[in-house]
Design a protein around this motif. Structure first.
Motif, PDB file in Angstrom:
ATOM      1  N   PHE A  61      27.716  13.489   4.097  1.00  0.00           N
ATOM      2  CA  PHE A  61      27.695  12.270   3.301  1.00  0.00           C
ATOM      3  C   PHE A  61      28.026  12.520   1.830  1.00  0.00           C
ATOM      4  CE2 PHE A  61      24.490  10.093   6.371  1.00  0.00           C
ATOM      5  CZ  PHE A  61      25.529   9.869   7.266  1.00  0.00           C
ATOM      6  N   HIS A  62      27.817  13.744   1.342  1.00  0.00           N
ATOM      7  CA  HIS A  62      28.116  14.035  -0.048  1.00  0.00           C
ATOM      8  C   HIS A  62      29.604  14.301  -0.278  1.00  0.00           C
ATOM      9  CE1 HIS A  62      23.761  14.476  -0.805  1.00  0.00           C
ATOM     10  NE2 HIS A  62      24.098  14.273  -2.070  1.00  0.00           N
ATOM     11  N   LYS A  63      30.366  14.398   0.784  1.00  0.00           N
ATOM     12  CA  LYS A  63      31.812  14.557   0.657  1.00  0.00           C
ATOM     13  C   LYS A  63      32.491  13.234   0.978  1.00  0.00           C
ATOM     14  CE  LYS A  63      31.724  19.426   2.020  1.00  0.00           C
ATOM     15  NZ  LYS A  63      32.245  20.435   2.979  1.00  0.00           N
ATOM     16  N   GLU A  64      33.607  12.992   0.365  1.00  0.00           N
ATOM     17  CA  GLU A  64      34.313  11.736   0.575  1.00  0.00           C
ATOM     18  C   GLU A  64      35.396  11.885   1.644  1.00  0.00           C
ATOM     19  OE1 GLU A  64      35.828  10.293  -3.081  1.00  0.00           O
ATOM     20  OE2 GLU A  64      33.837  10.033  -4.009  1.00  0.00           O
ATOM     21  N   ILE A  91      31.355   5.418   5.849  1.00  0.00           N
ATOM     22  CA  ILE A  91      32.778   5.197   6.125  1.00  0.00           C
ATOM     23  C   ILE A  91      33.315   4.064   5.247  1.00  0.00           C
ATOM     24  CG2 ILE A  91      34.415   4.454   7.895  1.00  0.00           C
ATOM     25  CD1 ILE A  91      32.603   5.864   9.946  1.00  0.00           C
ATOM     26  N   GLU A  92      32.497   3.030   5.038  1.00  0.00           N
ATOM     27  CA  GLU A  92      32.930   1.892   4.225  1.00  0.00           C
ATOM     28  C   GLU A  92      32.858   2.188   2.730  1.00  0.00           C
ATOM     29  OE1 GLU A  92      30.290  -1.132   5.504  1.00  0.00           O
ATOM     30  OE2 GLU A  92      31.314  -1.483   7.426  1.00  0.00           O
ATOM     31  N   GLY A  93      32.185   3.286   2.354  1.00  0.00           N
ATOM     32  CA  GLY A  93      32.059   3.631   0.943  1.00  0.00           C
ATOM     33  C   GLY A  93      30.960   2.881   0.233  1.00  0.00           C
ATOM     34  N   THR A  94      29.989   2.328   0.987  1.00  0.00           N
ATOM     35  CA  THR A  94      28.897   1.555   0.379  1.00  0.00           C
ATOM     36  C   THR A  94      27.548   2.248   0.516  1.00  0.00           C
ATOM     37  OG1 THR A  94      28.596   0.315   2.449  1.00  0.00           O
ATOM     38  CG2 THR A  94      30.107  -0.618   0.803  1.00  0.00           C
ATOM     39  N   LEU A  95      27.541   3.498   0.921  1.00  0.00           N
ATOM     40  CA  LEU A  95      26.276   4.213   1.109  1.00  0.00           C
ATOM     41  C   LEU A  95      25.665   4.549  -0.250  1.00  0.00           C
ATOM     42  CD1 LEU A  95      24.358   5.485   3.211  1.00  0.00           C
ATOM     43  CD2 LEU A  95      25.638   7.606   2.947  1.00  0.00           C
ATOM     44  N   ALA A  97      23.336   6.351  -3.112  1.00  0.00           N
ATOM     45  CA  ALA A  97      23.088   7.762  -3.396  1.00  0.00           C
ATOM     46  C   ALA A  97      21.757   8.219  -2.817  1.00  0.00           C
ATOM     47  CB  ALA A  97      23.109   7.992  -4.907  1.00  0.00           C
ATOM     48  N   SER A  98      20.753   7.321  -2.813  1.00  0.00           N
ATOM     49  CA  SER A  98      19.433   7.674  -2.265  1.00  0.00           C
ATOM     50  C   SER A  98      19.494   7.880  -0.758  1.00  0.00           C
ATOM     51  CB  SER A  98      18.418   6.586  -2.605  1.00  0.00           C
ATOM     52  OG  SER A  98      18.843   5.327  -2.097  1.00  0.00           O
ATOM     53  N   ASP A  99      20.406   7.152  -0.090  1.00  0.00           N
ATOM     54  CA  ASP A  99      20.534   7.279   1.365  1.00  0.00           C
ATOM     55  C   ASP A  99      21.347   8.504   1.777  1.00  0.00           C
ATOM     56  OD1 ASP A  99      19.043   5.004   1.788  1.00  0.00           O
ATOM     57  OD2 ASP A  99      20.805   3.681   1.773  1.00  0.00           O
ATOM     58  N   ARG A 100      22.056   9.105   0.821  1.00  0.00           N
ATOM     59  CA  ARG A 100      22.809  10.314   1.145  1.00  0.00           C
ATOM     60  C   ARG A 100      21.873  11.507   1.333  1.00  0.00           C
ATOM     61  NH1 ARG A 100      28.355   9.651  -0.101  1.00  0.00           N
ATOM     62  NH2 ARG A 100      28.763   7.692  -1.200  1.00  0.00           N
ATOM     63  N   GLU A 101      20.724  11.432   0.677  1.00  0.00           N
ATOM     64  CA  GLU A 101      19.727  12.491   0.816  1.00  0.00           C
ATOM     65  C   GLU A 101      18.830  12.158   2.001  1.00  0.00           C
ATOM     66  OE1 GLU A 101      19.653  15.219  -0.838  1.00  0.00           O
ATOM     67  OE2 GLU A 101      21.154  14.730  -2.345  1.00  0.00           O
ATOM     68  N   VAL A 102      19.086  12.805   3.107  1.00  0.00           N
ATOM     69  CA  VAL A 102      18.290  12.561   4.309  1.00  0.00           C
ATOM     70  C   VAL A 102      17.548  13.828   4.708  1.00  0.00           C
ATOM     71  CG1 VAL A 102      19.543  10.612   5.275  1.00  0.00           C
ATOM     72  CG2 VAL A 102      20.409  12.916   5.627  1.00  0.00           C
ATOM     73  N   ASP A 103      17.017  14.524   3.684  1.00  0.00           N
ATOM     74  CA  ASP A 103      16.197  15.721   3.901  1.00  0.00           C
ATOM     75  C   ASP A 103      16.949  16.766   4.720  1.00  0.00           C
ATOM     76  OD1 ASP A 103      14.029  17.337   3.665  1.00  0.00           O
ATOM     77  OD2 ASP A 103      12.925  16.449   5.325  1.00  0.00           O
ATOM     78  N   LYS A 104      18.157  17.017   4.321  1.00  0.00           N
ATOM     79  CA  LYS A 104      18.993  18.009   4.989  1.00  0.00           C
ATOM     80  C   LYS A 104      19.131  17.767   6.492  1.00  0.00           C
ATOM     81  CE  LYS A 104      20.384  20.380   1.524  1.00  0.00           C
ATOM     82  NZ  LYS A 104      21.808  20.366   1.179  1.00  0.00           N
TER      83      LYS A 104
END
Length: 278
Positions: A61-64, A91-95, A97-104
């Motif tokens: 998720f941290h990569k585009e 995929i839509e580009g609306t995620l 930043a807090s949701d990108r961190e999913v505890d590894k």
């Protein structure tokens, strides 16, 4: 044949880690068991075929533009709703930043939602069985590991508190205790899309049974209201036999006194016969 096999596979695969033995190809750290992970399907170097290169979901998720469409991903039907929504947003580009961190890699913990008829918050929960040790309280059959089960919280007589009473989804629906949409039950977002669909199919095929059983439960548990309804049909309370006999005697005496004719006593004067001459 090898070309056809490669073409049949999608470039990405998603699942929950079956063990803790795999490591992320991006950060090199282990991927915890049951964590949400994504694999990039690449040709194998040591043999003719394909092999997955697993990643933490957060690392992807941290990569585009790693994944550009859901059509590129295999295994979506087994994802939990929250994880599928995050993947779609990525995929839509609306995620966020807090949701990108999913505890590894660990899946997002959904907020437990209250549902049911009235205030049933915390009284019901749906999930996949973590083992095969639980037994359905309705049919007394084992609930296999991974199968969807529903818990009703009941009082534990051994200590102060409540414990879950597990049932198969079908057995639970036949009780008719839950009258709201299943999506409102706590734990619903933790189910995979496939499991949610199967539960909804069971709901569609059990509306009649659900309604009948619900009426039966209400009548058997609402004792006070049932007594009020049946009060006109119930016999009058028993009376004391001795008191009843006394009342009957008094009533008979009063009735006899009112209905008996009044007797008029007349004084009858007997005429004396004339004295005979001597």
């Amino acid at each position: 044949m090898a070309t056809e096999t490669k073409a049949a596979h999608k470039p990405w695969k998603v699942e929950y880690a079956k063990s803790s033995r795999s490591s992320c190809r991006a950060c090199g750290k282990p991927i915890a068991k049951d964590a949400f992970r994504l694999a990039k399907i690449q040709p194998a170097h040591q043999f003719d075929g394909l092999m997955p290169q697993w990643h933490h979901a957060s690392c992807v998720f941290h990569k585009e533009d790693e994944i550009t469409s859901l059509d590129e991903v295999d295994g979506l039907e087994d994802l939990r709703t929250a994880d599928l929504q995050n993947l779609r947003k990525y995929i839509e580009g609306t995620l966020k930043a807090s949701d990108r961190e999913v505890d590894k890699g660990k899946s997002v913990a959904p907020v437990a939602s209250a549902g049911g008829s009235g205030d049933n918050s915390g009284e019901y929960e749906i999930e996949n069985a973590k083992s095969s040790r639980s037994v359905c309280k309705s049919c007394n059959e084992k609930i296999e590991k991974g199968h969807v089960r529903v818990a009703t919280m009941v009082d534990n007589p051994r200590f102060r508190g409540k414990q879950p009473a597990w049932r198969h989804v079908k057995c639970f629906l036949e009780l008719g205790w839950w009258t709201s949409p299943m999506a409102a039950m706590a734990g619903w977002d933790n189910l995979s899309v496939k499991d949610q669909g199967e539960v909804q199919e069971l709901v569609k095929h059990s509306p009649g049974v659900k309604e009948a059983k619900f009426v039966e439960k209400v009548e058997s548990h609402e004792v006070g209201s049932k007594r009020k309804k049946d009060a006109s049909k119930s016999p009058s309370p028993k009376k004391s036999p001795r008191l009843s006999r006394i009342k009957e005697k008094i009533a008979d005496a009063m009735s006899h006194k009112e209905t008996s004719p009044v007797k008029h006593h007349t004084h009858v004067v007997k005429k004396r016969s004339p004295k005979k001459a001597v």
